[in-house]
Design an enzyme around this catalytic site. Structure first.
Site, mmCIF file in Angstrom:
data_model
loop_
_atom_site.group_PDB
_atom_site.id
_atom_site.type_symbol
_atom_site.label_atom_id
_atom_site.label_comp_id
_atom_site.label_asym_id
_atom_site.label_seq_id
_atom_site.Cartn_x
_atom_site.Cartn_y
_atom_site.Cartn_z
ATOM 1 N N LYS A 115 -24.396 22.277 37.608
ATOM 2 C CA LYS A 115 -25.121 22.541 38.855
ATOM 3 C C LYS A 115 -26.458 23.207 38.591
ATOM 4 O O LYS A 115 -27.437 22.940 39.284
ATOM 5 C CB LYS A 115 -24.265 23.364 39.811
ATOM 6 C CG LYS A 115 -23.212 22.472 40.453
ATOM 7 C CD LYS A 115 -22.490 23.116 41.606
ATOM 8 C CE LYS A 115 -21.586 22.081 42.271
ATOM 9 N NZ LYS A 115 -20.353 22.653 42.795
ATOM 10 N N LYS A 196 -20.178 7.103 39.005
ATOM 11 C CA LYS A 196 -19.094 7.437 39.902
ATOM 12 C C LYS A 196 -19.606 7.360 41.344
ATOM 13 O O LYS A 196 -20.730 7.792 41.622
ATOM 14 C CB LYS A 196 -18.638 8.873 39.582
ATOM 15 C CG LYS A 196 -17.358 9.272 40.228
ATOM 16 C CD LYS A 196 -16.895 10.625 39.697
ATOM 17 C CE LYS A 196 -15.950 11.254 40.710
ATOM 18 N NZ LYS A 196 -15.488 12.565 40.306
ATOM 19 N N LYS A 199 -22.140 10.160 47.317
ATOM 20 C CA LYS A 199 -23.150 10.102 48.364
ATOM 21 C C LYS A 199 -24.538 10.421 47.805
ATOM 22 O O LYS A 199 -25.523 9.790 48.158
ATOM 23 C CB LYS A 199 -22.774 11.119 49.450
ATOM 24 C CG LYS A 199 -23.547 10.952 50.734
ATOM 25 C CD LYS A 199 -23.023 11.911 51.786
ATOM 26 C CE LYS A 199 -21.652 11.515 52.265
ATOM 27 N NZ LYS A 199 -21.571 11.157 53.660
#
Ligand code: TRP
Length: 332
Positions: A115, A196, A199
């Site tokens: 992240k 993968k 969104k």
């Protein structure tokens, strides 16, 4: 009298309408587990805050998530379905747990590093504490079993370590070490055929999308990129469209495509058309049920409020035990 069953907990961030990857990888498993376990399913809105840019859609996203779960067959009579922040005790437990968590453990987690790499300009304290909050989710409800995909496995291992540290530090047994239940691994790739489904990568097919939209997306799917001409033989083993056939088509169709693709007997266009039809047929009952639920949002919110009431009853007991174990002064 129902016999005591093993308690399962799982949470999912309300990221809006769910896609086929979420459906095949997580939601169907949620439905399935209800047969054997007492399940608690949480829409983790606080976790969503760690990366979200705006909260304007948050309420709607929570509702969308609930709609997807209900339409898929998550049964609120049987399972507890609720929104994480409706049981604020989880944030209290998060703070208490944080005292036994070494900083290095958090900064070392692959999910945290990832992240930081992706949003270097938005590394907040909440993001660092993400796994502690996830531990609090699981431990507050004394879940014995947590279904996890590979990406969440380090978080569950972390949770188990938190339990051991906490119980050792306060010489107690109140926290329960949860077991990991590997979800039937299903890495669902997106329409781009390599990443993968997600969104954020814009390669998703929403489960609630209507039939024409689904068809359009399926027709845009990347197939075996070595197959340039209709007359070229293809390789189903490396074709994402074929992976989807394996999940949505009949044995006969799968067998036929497996043979015909390799000898250019079937082209990608026809292959995708069949897939689109099969996905639409498979999802039709889901879409109908979702549509019905969508007409009664009040009832859906009521289900979520009820779930929170039931969850809070469990949470209150755990928190009293945790406070006592730590030695915090009692209050009236
Ligand atoms: N971190 C999980 C995810 O991103 C969501 C989550 C939050 C969770 N709390 C949980 C999953 C507790 C399992 C158990 O998918």
């Amino acid at each position: 009298m129902t016999q005591k069953r093993v308690r399962v907990f799982s949470g999912a961030r309300p990221t809006g309408k769910q896609h086929l990857g979420n459906y095949l990888g997580a939601i169907l498993n949620y439905v399935e587990m209800q047969k054997d376990f007492d399940c608690i399913y949480s829409i983790v809105d606080i976790h969503a805050l760690t990366t979200v840019e705006t909260t304007l859609q948050l309420k709607e996203n929570c509702l969308d998530m609930a709609l997807d779960w209900l339409a898929a067959g998550v049964d609120p009579e049987q399972s507890i379905v609720f929104i994480q922040s409706h049981v604020p005790q989880v944030m209290e437990l998060h703070t208490l747990l944080s005292m036994v968590v070494p900083m290095g453990k958090l900064t070392d987690l692959p999910t945290f590093k990832e992240k930081v790499r992706m949003h270097p300009q938005n590394v907040n304290y909440g993001l660092l504490g993400y796994p502690v909050l996830m531990s609090a989710d699981i431990l507050l409800y004394k879940a014995e079993l947590v279904p996890v995909g590979i990406d969440q496995a380090p978080h569950l291992e972390f949770t188990r370590e938190v339990v051991r540290s906490f119980n050792y530090q306060y010489n107690t047994q109140v926290l329960l070490e949860p077991q990991m239940k590997n979800t039937p691994v299903m890495k669902v790739l997106g329409t781009d055929g390599v990443n993968k489904m997600s969104k954020s990568l814009n390669n998703e097919i929403e489960i609630a999308a209507d039939a024409p939209t689904t068809k359009k997306l399926v027709m845009s799917m990347v197939t075996d990129t070595n197959r340039k001409l209709r007359s070229d033989p293809g390789n189903p083993d490396i074709c994402n469209v074929f992976s989807f056939h394996k999940m949505f088509s009949s044995q006969e169709e799968i067998g036929m495509i497996d043979v015909e693709c390799r000898r250019a007997g079937i082209g990608c266009v026809d292959c995708k058309k069949t897939l689109a039809t099969n996905i639409n047929n498979a999802m039709a009952p889901f879409r109908e049920r979702r549509h019905e639920w969508m007409k009664k949002p009040k009832q859906v919110w009521e289900i979520l409020y009820n779930g929170a009431d039931r969850a809070r009853t469990i949470a209150d007991v755990t928190m009293a035990e945790v406070r006592d174990a730590i030695g915090l002064p009692r209050y009236r």
